[in-house]
Design a protein around this motif. Structure first.
Motif, PDB file in Angstrom:
ATOM      1  N   GLU A 170       2.618  23.753 -17.864  1.00  0.00           N
ATOM      2  CA  GLU A 170       1.659  22.832 -16.997  1.00  0.00           C
ATOM      3  C   GLU A 170       1.502  22.472 -18.645  1.00  0.00           C
ATOM      4  N   PHE A 171       0.807  21.512 -18.387  1.00  0.00           N
ATOM      5  CA  PHE A 171      -0.037  20.741 -19.678  1.00  0.00           C
ATOM      6  C   PHE A 171      -1.169  19.324 -18.653  1.00  0.00           C
ATOM      7  N   SER A 172      -2.417  19.926 -19.522  1.00  0.00           N
ATOM      8  CA  SER A 172      -3.330  18.673 -19.234  1.00  0.00           C
ATOM      9  C   SER A 172      -4.169  18.300 -20.172  1.00  0.00           C
ATOM     10  N   PHE A 173      -4.779  16.877 -19.833  1.00  0.00           N
ATOM     11  CA  PHE A 173      -5.582  16.041 -20.864  1.00  0.00           C
ATOM     12  C   PHE A 173      -6.428  15.838 -20.192  1.00  0.00           C
ATOM     13  N   ILE A 174      -7.655  15.242 -21.421  1.00  0.00           N
ATOM     14  CA  ILE A 174      -7.965  14.519 -20.584  1.00  0.00           C
ATOM     15  C   ILE A 174      -9.122  13.198 -21.776  1.00  0.00           C
ATOM     16  N   ILE A 175      -8.860  12.704 -20.501  1.00  0.00           N
ATOM     17  CA  ILE A 175      -9.431  11.035 -21.303  1.00  0.00           C
ATOM     18  C   ILE A 175      -9.868  10.384 -21.157  1.00  0.00           C
ATOM     19  N   ASN A 176     -11.379  10.444 -22.324  1.00  0.00           N
ATOM     20  CA  ASN A 176     -12.333  10.183 -22.674  1.00  0.00           C
ATOM     21  C   ASN A 176     -12.822   8.143 -22.484  1.00  0.00           C
ATOM     22  N   ASN A 211       6.619  25.588 -24.761  1.00  0.00           N
ATOM     23  CA  ASN A 211       6.214  25.289 -26.056  1.00  0.00           C
ATOM     24  C   ASN A 211       7.305  23.429 -26.267  1.00  0.00           C
ATOM     25  N   VAL A 212       6.903  23.223 -25.139  1.00  0.00           N
ATOM     26  CA  VAL A 212       6.866  21.634 -24.588  1.00  0.00           C
ATOM     27  C   VAL A 212       6.074  20.617 -25.677  1.00  0.00           C
ATOM     28  N   GLN A 213       6.793  19.566 -26.758  1.00  0.00           N
ATOM     29  CA  GLN A 213       5.212  19.016 -27.580  1.00  0.00           C
ATOM     30  C   GLN A 213       4.925  18.201 -26.554  1.00  0.00           C
ATOM     31  N   CYS A 214       3.864  17.319 -26.618  1.00  0.00           N
ATOM     32  CA  CYS A 214       3.341  16.431 -25.559  1.00  0.00           C
ATOM     33  C   CYS A 214       2.158  15.901 -26.518  1.00  0.00           C
ATOM     34  N   ASP A 215       2.442  14.582 -26.731  1.00  0.00           N
ATOM     35  CA  ASP A 215       1.118  13.931 -27.876  1.00  0.00           C
ATOM     36  C   ASP A 215       0.472  12.791 -26.064  1.00  0.00           C
ATOM     37  N   LEU A 216      -0.660  12.561 -26.613  1.00  0.00           N
ATOM     38  CA  LEU A 216      -1.075  11.454 -25.924  1.00  0.00           C
ATOM     39  C   LEU A 216      -1.056  10.322 -27.010  1.00  0.00           C
ATOM     40  N   LEU A 217      -0.730   9.353 -26.909  1.00  0.00           N
ATOM     41  CA  LEU A 217      -0.945   8.075 -27.540  1.00  0.00           C
ATOM     42  C   LEU A 217      -1.483   6.824 -26.595  1.00  0.00           C
ATOM     43  N   CYS A 218      -2.645   5.920 -27.665  1.00  0.00           N
ATOM     44  CA  CYS A 218      -3.399   4.641 -27.008  1.00  0.00           C
ATOM     45  C   CYS A 218      -2.687   3.674 -28.316  1.00  0.00           C
ATOM     46  N   ASN A 219      -2.899   2.815 -27.822  1.00  0.00           N
ATOM     47  CA  ASN A 219      -2.284   1.950 -28.762  1.00  0.00           C
ATOM     48  C   ASN A 219      -1.289   2.061 -30.276  1.00  0.00           C
ATOM     49  N   SER A 272      -3.876  13.061 -29.490  1.00  0.00           N
ATOM     50  CA  SER A 272      -4.158  14.414 -29.263  1.00  0.00           C
ATOM     51  C   SER A 272      -2.564  14.897 -29.429  1.00  0.00           C
ATOM     52  N   SER A 273      -3.075  16.341 -29.353  1.00  0.00           N
ATOM     53  CA  SER A 273      -1.174  16.568 -29.101  1.00  0.00           C
ATOM     54  C   SER A 273      -1.964  18.054 -28.177  1.00  0.00           C
ATOM     55  N   ILE A 274      -0.393  18.631 -27.137  1.00  0.00           N
ATOM     56  CA  ILE A 274      -1.004  19.990 -27.138  1.00  0.00           C
ATOM     57  C   ILE A 274       0.569  20.349 -26.868  1.00  0.00           C
ATOM     58  N   LYS A 275       0.987  22.060 -26.732  1.00  0.00           N
ATOM     59  CA  LYS A 275       2.358  22.745 -26.163  1.00  0.00           C
ATOM     60  C   LYS A 275       2.299  22.847 -24.918  1.00  0.00           C
ATOM     61  N   THR A 276       3.040  22.628 -23.568  1.00  0.00           N
ATOM     62  CA  THR A 276       3.236  23.261 -22.151  1.00  0.00           C
ATOM     63  C   THR A 276       2.690  24.812 -22.297  1.00  0.00           C
ATOM     64  N   GLY A 277       2.120  25.523 -21.612  1.00  0.00           N
ATOM     65  CA  GLY A 277       2.524  26.772 -21.182  1.00  0.00           C
ATOM     66  C   GLY A 277       3.386  27.524 -20.756  1.00  0.00           C
ATOM     67  N   THR A 278       3.424  28.539 -20.265  1.00  0.00           N
ATOM     68  CA  THR A 278       4.729  29.243 -20.318  1.00  0.00           C
ATOM     69  C   THR A 278       5.726  28.617 -19.072  1.00  0.00           C
ATOM     70  N   LYS A 279       4.856  27.527 -18.441  1.00  0.00           N
ATOM     71  CA  LYS A 279       5.649  27.779 -16.903  1.00  0.00           C
ATOM     72  C   LYS A 279       5.770  25.911 -17.226  1.00  0.00           C
ATOM     73  N   LYS A 304       3.948  11.381 -24.103  1.00  0.00           N
ATOM     74  CA  LYS A 304       5.155  11.439 -25.017  1.00  0.00           C
ATOM     75  C   LYS A 304       5.402  12.813 -24.343  1.00  0.00           C
ATOM     76  N   PHE A 305       6.987  13.146 -24.464  1.00  0.00           N
ATOM     77  CA  PHE A 305       6.752  14.783 -24.644  1.00  0.00           C
ATOM     78  C   PHE A 305       8.280  14.813 -25.056  1.00  0.00           C
ATOM     79  N   SER A 306       8.357  15.608 -26.039  1.00  0.00           N
ATOM     80  CA  SER A 306       9.550  15.890 -27.353  1.00  0.00           C
ATOM     81  C   SER A 306      10.217  17.470 -27.153  1.00  0.00           C
ATOM     82  N   SER A 307      11.035  17.412 -27.466  1.00  0.00           N
ATOM     83  CA  SER A 307      11.609  19.068 -27.900  1.00  0.00           C
ATOM     84  C   SER A 307      12.537  18.827 -28.186  1.00  0.00           C
ATOM     85  N   ASN A 308      13.157  20.164 -29.157  1.00  0.00           N
ATOM     86  CA  ASN A 308      14.672  20.097 -29.338  1.00  0.00           C
ATOM     87  C   ASN A 308      15.743  20.383 -29.230  1.00  0.00           C
TER      88      ASN A 308
END
Length: 762
Positions: free
Chosen positions: A59-65, A37-45, A50-57, A73-77
């Protein structure tokens, strides 16, 4: 986990053929546990794509077009935010394991949406996007931040806190002003600031504390070039910085030159030398040109085999060359009219090697050990020839100085929990100096052994943070003629109260002894003029400074203001005094007076990003008083410092003005340096910025430094001004580029140089 893999394969199959996939896992640095549940943000300029949360272990994945470079950017309380800059090379990327550290390590109180936060009672600022967009380097960024007591001087490219030099750390590493000048504003993540010098550095003469944290990145490098030069005078500054990180290693190379060659420098002095049976009136006018060039060189290697251990080696070298001459004419009530020529040459070389080791046993305990070796070699030449028409008098000082020193320190920090901590340490500086005075062949040996033991305890209770620190300084010095031993205490108490999201208040008391330097205690009389002999004072006593201050502050959206009220007294304050010693000669040396007092108030305002406009204003009112055996003086003074700016797109227009204030030290009254600049900067692209400035606008005499003495023995008024600085037109250029990315998360907090000198100069 299986559902995640099936989804990942499914997306990979149907994605555009030109797209890439970025994957990785987020772990805790303390226990290597995958973080969900770590916040993962994909930023350009600077835009979130796009924004997603990490999985139970974790893990995260982004598709770049898209083809542009991007930031993850990874953030957590519970954990500190981390950013990774990635160059888009149209290839799939597996970032592997990414570690986040727990945010309670900093004990920060974060107030969302506010400009200023509190961290262990210190001011904590995350520079806003508008502040960064209107700033090229760190110096220009600090002009726009509401840090009460801190003055950013764009002419000198310096920072001062309450008129003194602050302790500067970059990523926890003790750093120089040249290191700070090599930073880009956009690379600064956060700034921690205090007007109170921490116990660890309290015996080193610093005023205030500044810790700059850079944005974190992975492997790669950075190149930064900055330079400026005036079109109408001989003036040039520069800075080159290269750093590269790969695996467990990082290297940094830096070079900062500075050159001046000024000819229109003038000194006018009207003074008297008064004795019971002898009096001289002097009217002195001279031209005092100077030429210097300084070179600061840095090579640094850092090795961190794991996230808890660091070894660092830093080599610094500071060759400097300084020449000055003065040509004067004097109207002397005793000797008539005559002229003189003064020539001074001071060349030095000061290399140092810093070896450092740090180990974090866990999140709550860390140890640092450091050894620094320094060599200081200098050649000082002073010659003054007075031409009386029928005869000449020659006063000369030629000396070679060689100083070597070894600095040792060990520091231990223990966090009992998220709200309380204890730090303690021991520092030692041992130096050996050999000065050879060529004119007399006198070669004194001087030794210095400086020991400092300190402890600091900090505690947070609700919205209140307080700290209590104390230390003992044991200082032994000796030369051929005398020995002096000092044992003194240094203590301070600090408290801050975060009343609400709009209000906070801080206050502190500190006690600091001013132990005389080896130079000021060195007894070696030298004649400088037909009437004046200068010398050190081996009987100089320790001064004692006590300071009380309170500072409430208020912030609301884009507006911030603070008020400082302070009182400072210095018992046995040290000033330079003149005495008549007979036969038409006077002795000038440092001595202790009874007391000096400085009290006053300071108001700061900042408003930002109002239709592209911003302003940062500081207004200070001060009262000075001083008392000697048979005299007393006082002074009321006002000074101001403000920066105005406007930004639209790649264009930045700014105006800086310093209204200098007067000051009183003993019976000396002076005025600070004046200054004003209007500048224009244009960002041609994300790598290149060009600028131009008009300095000291309509200042007929350029920079001015008036000084008065109300001494009963040597009253005078001295006017010094540098006309070379008037109406300067200065052009600047800066270039920066990244290849890969540069990881800057190394932490260290020890001293790393010795620039003191044992040579008593005229």
């Amino acid at each position: 986990m299986k559902k995640f893999l099936i989804l990942f394969v499914f997306l990979s199959f149907f994605v555009n053929l030109n797209a890439i996939i970025v994957t990785g896992k987020i772990f805790s640095i303390s226990n290597s546990k995958g973080l969900s549940n770590v916040q993962c943000d994909l930023l350009c300029n600077d835009n979130i794509i796009s924004s997603i949360k990490t999985g139970t272990k974790g893990e995260f994945s982004f598709i770049i077009n898209f083809k542009d470079n991007f930031v993850l950017k990874f953030s957590s309380n519970e954990y500190n935010t981390s950013e990774i800059y990635i160059e888009n090379k149209s290839k799939n990327i597996n970032l592997g394991k990414i570690y986040l550290s727990k945010s309670h390590n900093l004990n920060e109180i974060i107030i969302n949406g506010n400009l200023i936060h509190l961290s262990n009672g210190n001011i904590l600022i995350y520079p806003s996007k508008s502040d960064i967009n209107t700033s090229t380097n760190a110096i220009s960024l600090f002009q726009k931040l509401p840090l009460a007591g801190l003055e950013s001087n764009p002419v000198r490219q310096t920072l001062t806190v309450d008129a003194g030099s602050p302790m500067i750390l970059i990523n926890g590493i003790p750093s120089t002003m040249e290191d700070l000048q090599g930073l880009l504003a956009k690379d600064i993540k956060k700034i921690e600031f205090s007007r109170v010098t921490p116990a660890r550095y309290a015996d080193q003469g610093y005023s205030g504390f500044l810790n700059i944290t850079l944005k974190e990145r992975t492997d790669g490098g950075t190149v930064y070039l900055w330079g400026r030069s005036a079109l109408n005078t001989a003036f040039m500054d520069g800075n080159f910085n290269f750093s590269y990180h790969q695996g467990p290693s990082q290297i940094t190379i830096g070079y900062s030159p500075s050159w001046r060659n000024y000819h229109d420098v003038f000194d006018n002095t009207w003074e008297s030398l008064i004795a019971p049976d002898f009096k001289v009136e002097l009217d002195d006018h001279d031209n005092n040109p100077f030429n210097y060039h300084y070179h600061n060189l840095l090579f640094k290697y850092d090795f961190f085999p794991n996230t808890r251990t660091l070894f660092s080696a830093t080599l610094r070298a500071r060759p400097n060359f300084n020449n000055s001459k003065s040509y004067g004419d004097v109207i002397d009530s005793e000797l008539g009219e005559y002229s003189y020529i003064n020539k001074t040459k001071n060349d030095g070389f000061n290399p140092s090697l810093d070896l450092f080791f740090r180990h974090d046993f866990n999140d709550n305990n860390s140890l640092e050990i450091e050894e620094v070796g320094t060599i200081n070699h200098s050649k000082y030449r002073y010659n003054s020839i007075y031409d009386f028409g029928n005869y000449n008098e020659d006063y000369t000082m030629d000396a070679n100085s060689n100083r070597s020193s070894l600095i040792s320190e060990i520091s231990y920090v223990h966090n009992f929990n998220d709200k309380s901590s204890l730090s303690t340490g021991y520092q030692n500086t041992y130096s050996y100096s050999k000065n050879k005075y060529l004119s007399s062949d006198y070669t004194p040996i001087l030794k210095e052994n400086n020991n400092y033991v300190y402890a600091k305890y900090g505690q947070t209770i609700g919205k209140v943070y307080f700290s209590l620190s104390t230390g003992v300084k044991l200082f032994w010095i000796e030369n051929d003629l005398n020995k002096r031993h000092f044992i003194k205490n240094l203590s301070s108490f600090y408290i801050s109260w975060n009343i609400s999201k709009f209000w906070n208040i801080t206050g502190n008391f500190s006690y600091n002894p001013g132990i005389p330097s080896l130079t000021s205690l060195t007894e070696y009389p030298q004649q400088k003029t037909p009437y004046l002999i200068i010398n050190g004072n081996p009987d100089l006593k320790v001064s004692e400074t006590m300071r009380y201050q309170i500072m409430p502050s208020f912030q609301y959206k884009k507006f911030y203001t603070s008020l400082l009220i302070y009182y400072q007294s210095i018992n046995k304050q040290v000033i330079n005094e003149t005495y008549y010693i007979g036969d038409g000669l006077f002795l000038q040396q440092n001595n202790n007076i009874i007391k000096g007092v400085n009290t006053g108030g300071e108001v700061n305002f900042k408003i930002n990003n109002v239709y592209g406009f911003g302003a940062n204003v500081s207004l200070t009112f001060q009262y000075f008083s001083s008392k000697g055996l048979n005299w007393r003086h006082h002074l009321n003074a006002f000074k101001a410092n403000f920066t105005l700016w406007w930004n639209k797109g790649p264009l930045i227009i700014s105006y800086w003005r310093k209204i200098p204030g007067k000051y009183l030290i003993g019976f000396y009254e002076g005025k600070e340096e004046n200054g004003n600049i209007i500048s224009i900067e244009y960002k041609l692209n994300k790598h290149l910025t060009i600028g131009g400035g008009w300095w000291y606008i309509f200042e007929k005499k350029g920079t001015q430094y008036p000084l008065w003495s109300f001494s009963e023995v040597n009253p005078y008024y001295r006017e010094r001004y540098i006309k070379n600085n008037k109406n300067m037109v200065v052009l600047s250029i800066s270039f920066n580029t990244n290849f890969g990315t540069n990881y800057n998360s190394i932490k260290r907090t020890l001293n790393n140089s010795d620039i003191d000198s044992s040579l008593f100069k005229m």
